[in-house]
Design a protein around this motif. Structure first.
Motif, PDB file in Angstrom:
ATOM      1  N   GLU A 176       0.040  -4.290   8.034  1.00 31.95           N
ATOM      2  CA  GLU A 176      -1.109  -4.177   7.146  1.00 31.95           C
ATOM      3  C   GLU A 176      -1.884  -5.483   7.136  1.00 31.95           C
ATOM      4  O   GLU A 176      -1.305  -6.568   7.082  1.00 31.95           O
ATOM      5  CB  GLU A 176      -0.636  -3.826   5.740  1.00 31.95           C
ATOM      6  N   THR A 177      -3.185  -5.394   7.201  1.00 35.18           N
ATOM      7  CA  THR A 177      -4.034  -6.582   7.197  1.00 35.18           C
ATOM      8  C   THR A 177      -4.728  -6.744   5.847  1.00 35.18           C
ATOM      9  O   THR A 177      -4.975  -5.772   5.135  1.00 35.18           O
ATOM     10  CB  THR A 177      -5.099  -6.499   8.299  1.00 35.18           C
ATOM     11  N   VAL A 178      -5.057  -7.997   5.531  1.00 35.82           N
ATOM     12  CA  VAL A 178      -5.666  -8.328   4.244  1.00 35.82           C
ATOM     13  C   VAL A 178      -6.830  -9.289   4.482  1.00 35.82           C
ATOM     14  O   VAL A 178      -6.679 -10.278   5.201  1.00 35.82           O
ATOM     15  CB  VAL A 178      -4.646  -8.986   3.301  1.00 35.82           C
ATOM     16  N   PRO A 221     -10.910 -14.228   0.464  1.00 33.56           N
ATOM     17  CA  PRO A 221     -11.774 -15.408   0.512  1.00 33.56           C
ATOM     18  C   PRO A 221     -10.974 -16.670   0.809  1.00 33.56           C
ATOM     19  O   PRO A 221      -9.884 -16.873   0.270  1.00 33.56           O
ATOM     20  CB  PRO A 221     -12.371 -15.458  -0.902  1.00 33.56           C
ATOM     21  N   GLY A 222     -11.506 -17.506   1.686  1.00 28.55           N
ATOM     22  CA  GLY A 222     -10.853 -18.758   2.022  1.00 28.55           C
ATOM     23  C   GLY A 222      -9.877 -18.665   3.166  1.00 28.55           C
ATOM     24  O   GLY A 222      -9.319 -19.675   3.593  1.00 28.55           O
ATOM     25  N   ALA A 223      -9.620 -17.445   3.663  1.00 30.27           N
ATOM     26  CA  ALA A 223      -8.686 -17.249   4.769  1.00 30.27           C
ATOM     27  C   ALA A 223      -9.409 -16.579   5.931  1.00 30.27           C
ATOM     28  O   ALA A 223     -10.417 -15.890   5.737  1.00 30.27           O
ATOM     29  CB  ALA A 223      -7.511 -16.385   4.310  1.00 30.27           C
ATOM     30  N   ARG A 255      -9.218  -8.263   9.098  1.00 28.07           N
ATOM     31  CA  ARG A 255      -9.742  -6.936   9.422  1.00 28.07           C
ATOM     32  C   ARG A 255     -11.239  -7.089   9.656  1.00 28.07           C
ATOM     33  O   ARG A 255     -11.995  -7.360   8.729  1.00 28.07           O
ATOM     34  CB  ARG A 255      -9.466  -5.974   8.268  1.00 28.07           C
ATOM     35  N   PRO A 256     -11.685  -6.918  10.883  1.00 28.35           N
ATOM     36  CA  PRO A 256     -13.076  -7.256  11.208  1.00 28.35           C
ATOM     37  C   PRO A 256     -14.082  -6.320  10.556  1.00 28.35           C
ATOM     38  O   PRO A 256     -13.736  -5.259  10.007  1.00 28.35           O
ATOM     39  CB  PRO A 256     -13.114  -7.135  12.730  1.00 28.35           C
ATOM     40  N   ALA A 257     -15.338  -6.713  10.634  1.00 34.98           N
ATOM     41  CA  ALA A 257     -16.430  -5.935  10.029  1.00 34.98           C
ATOM     42  C   ALA A 257     -16.403  -4.497  10.533  1.00 34.98           C
ATOM     43  O   ALA A 257     -16.123  -4.217  11.713  1.00 34.98           O
ATOM     44  CB  ALA A 257     -17.770  -6.583  10.364  1.00 34.98           C
ATOM     45  N   ASN A 258     -16.678  -3.595   9.603  1.00 30.03           N
ATOM     46  CA  ASN A 258     -16.791  -2.165   9.881  1.00 30.03           C
ATOM     47  C   ASN A 258     -15.458  -1.498  10.224  1.00 30.03           C
ATOM     48  O   ASN A 258     -15.436  -0.372  10.711  1.00 30.03           O
ATOM     49  CB  ASN A 258     -17.808  -1.899  11.001  1.00 30.03           C
ATOM     50  N   THR A 259     -14.354  -2.203   9.958  1.00 28.04           N
ATOM     51  CA  THR A 259     -13.020  -1.612  10.080  1.00 28.04           C
ATOM     52  C   THR A 259     -12.530  -1.290   8.682  1.00 28.04           C
ATOM     53  O   THR A 259     -12.370  -2.186   7.849  1.00 28.04           O
ATOM     54  CB  THR A 259     -12.047  -2.577  10.777  1.00 28.04           C
ATOM     55  N   VAL A 260     -12.319  -0.029   8.406  1.00 28.14           N
ATOM     56  CA  VAL A 260     -11.979   0.429   7.059  1.00 28.14           C
ATOM     57  C   VAL A 260     -10.466   0.364   6.858  1.00 28.14           C
ATOM     58  O   VAL A 260      -9.698   0.816   7.716  1.00 28.14           O
ATOM     59  CB  VAL A 260     -12.490   1.863   6.833  1.00 28.14           C
ATOM     60  N   GLY A 269       3.769  -1.775   5.111  1.00 27.68           N
ATOM     61  CA  GLY A 269       3.101  -2.651   4.162  1.00 27.68           C
ATOM     62  C   GLY A 269       3.013  -1.958   2.814  1.00 27.68           C
ATOM     63  O   GLY A 269       3.400  -0.791   2.669  1.00 27.68           O
ATOM     64  N   PRO A 270       2.497  -2.647   1.798  1.00 24.64           N
ATOM     65  CA  PRO A 270       2.422  -2.036   0.469  1.00 24.64           C
ATOM     66  C   PRO A 270       1.547  -0.789   0.419  1.00 24.64           C
ATOM     67  O   PRO A 270       1.841   0.135  -0.354  1.00 24.64           O
ATOM     68  CB  PRO A 270       1.865  -3.154  -0.417  1.00 24.64           C
ATOM     69  N   THR A 271       0.483  -0.725   1.211  1.00 23.95           N
ATOM     70  CA  THR A 271      -0.345   0.482   1.199  1.00 23.95           C
ATOM     71  C   THR A 271       0.431   1.670   1.755  1.00 23.95           C
ATOM     72  O   THR A 271       0.378   2.781   1.209  1.00 23.95           O
ATOM     73  CB  THR A 271      -1.639   0.275   1.994  1.00 23.95           C
TER      74      THR A 271
END
Length: 309
Positions: free
Chosen positions: A122-124, A127-129, A133-138, A218-220
């Motif tokens: 799972e990706t997260v 801010p600051g990191a 998960r790149p743009a437009n990846t849901v 992952g948690p999700t």
């Protein structure tokens, strides 16, 4: 001794059909022969409680009949057999070493059946990191499979945790953390996972399996699988939440296997540089936070069942 972790748990049950359906609904694959597998091949095996091929029961209500550990190689099996043969009966046939621990739990050791997994975690995005998960990846996919990946750990109720722990130390297990007067979290030499075995001091009549669990992605994944399990009619026992020792997310359910069954995710890893922690058992020590499952709702009014004002 290069014991990697759990390969399988074998149960002798009252209702094979109900237990089989439970494990399928939990997310394991029916591999045939009453074997139900996670994605890496670790498994729960079911037998009728009066099956003559099963090891004897513990003399309690527990349905767990054998704990199977996977090891790295045949040389490790030889070392285990030699160690246990010093003071107890051991068989070494067809690539499996069988014996029992000092509490009477039947044990088996084999070269591990675990298959290597190549799956994303799972990706997260935070801010600051760096962006994970790149743009437009849901991130959210309500149709994601959310399947158990690997058998994580088992928890025993035992009448003498000091004696029980001493036995597993003979096999190279070490204590990661401990609840004072309750029991240790143990990990074998072939893994860095926080624990493969946790033991809880109880009266003798309670001896047996308290719960077992499989790792999720992952948690999700955990929340999705648990919510689906509830929707199928299974009763939540504890969770969802996150433990302190191990840091793993958890969600426990009642089961027809005579024990609780958990989903877990994101467990800590430890090596020889780690210093074990010890604290008294209690609600504050057992979980960082705890949620309670309830029916879905939308923010158009109070949650279902909330008192009127």
């Amino acid at each position: 001794m290069n014991i990697i972790g759990l390969d399988a748990l074998v149960f002798g049950v009252d209702d094979l059909a109900a237990c089989s359906q439970y494990l399928i609904d939990y997310g394991l694959r029916d591999a045939g022969g009453d074997r139900f597998e996670a994605l890496d091949g670790t498994a729960v095996v079911l037998r009728a409680k009066d099956d003559a091929t099963l090891p004897p029961g513990l003399g309690t209500a527990s349905m767990l009949r054998e704990t199977v550990y996977g090891v790295a190689d045949a040389a490790t099996l030889d070392v285990i057999a030699a160690e246990l043969s010093k003071d107890r009966t051991v068989t070494h046939e067809h690539g499996v070493v069988r014996s029992h621990d000092d509490m009477g739990f039947a044990l088996a050791f084999q070269v591990s059946v675990r298959r290597p997994l190549d799956l994303p975690a799972e990706t997260v995005n935070a801010p600051g990191a760096p962006v994970q998960r790149p743009a437009n990846t849901v991130a959210v996919d309500q149709n994601a499979p959310a399947l158990p990946r690997s058998l994580s750990h088992v928890v025993y109720f035992v009448p003498d945790t000091a004696k029980a722990e001493a036995f597993y130390r003979r096999l190279g297990f070490v204590c990661t953390d401990r609840f004072t007067g309750v029991g240790p979290f143990l990990r074998p030499a072939g893994t860095h996972e926080h624990h493969s075995l946790f033991m809880i001091q109880t009266p003798p009549f309670m001896k047996g399996c308290e719960h077992f669990t499989f790792h999720m992605g992952g948690p999700t994944d955990l929340m999705l699988a648990g919510a689906r399990f509830v929707e199928k009619g299974y009763q939540s026992f504890w969770g969802p939440g996150r433990h302190k020792f191990g840091s793993n997310w958890f969600w426990y359910f009642n089961s027809p296997l005579g024990c609780h069954v958990e989903y877990d995710a994101d467990m800590d890893q430890h090596d020889e540089r780690w210093s074990p922690r010890e604290v008294p058992m209690g609600a504050d020590a057992s979980q960082l936070f705890l949620f309670q499952h309830r029916e879905k709702w939308a923010p158009s009014g109070p949650p279902p069942g909330a008192p009127a004002h």
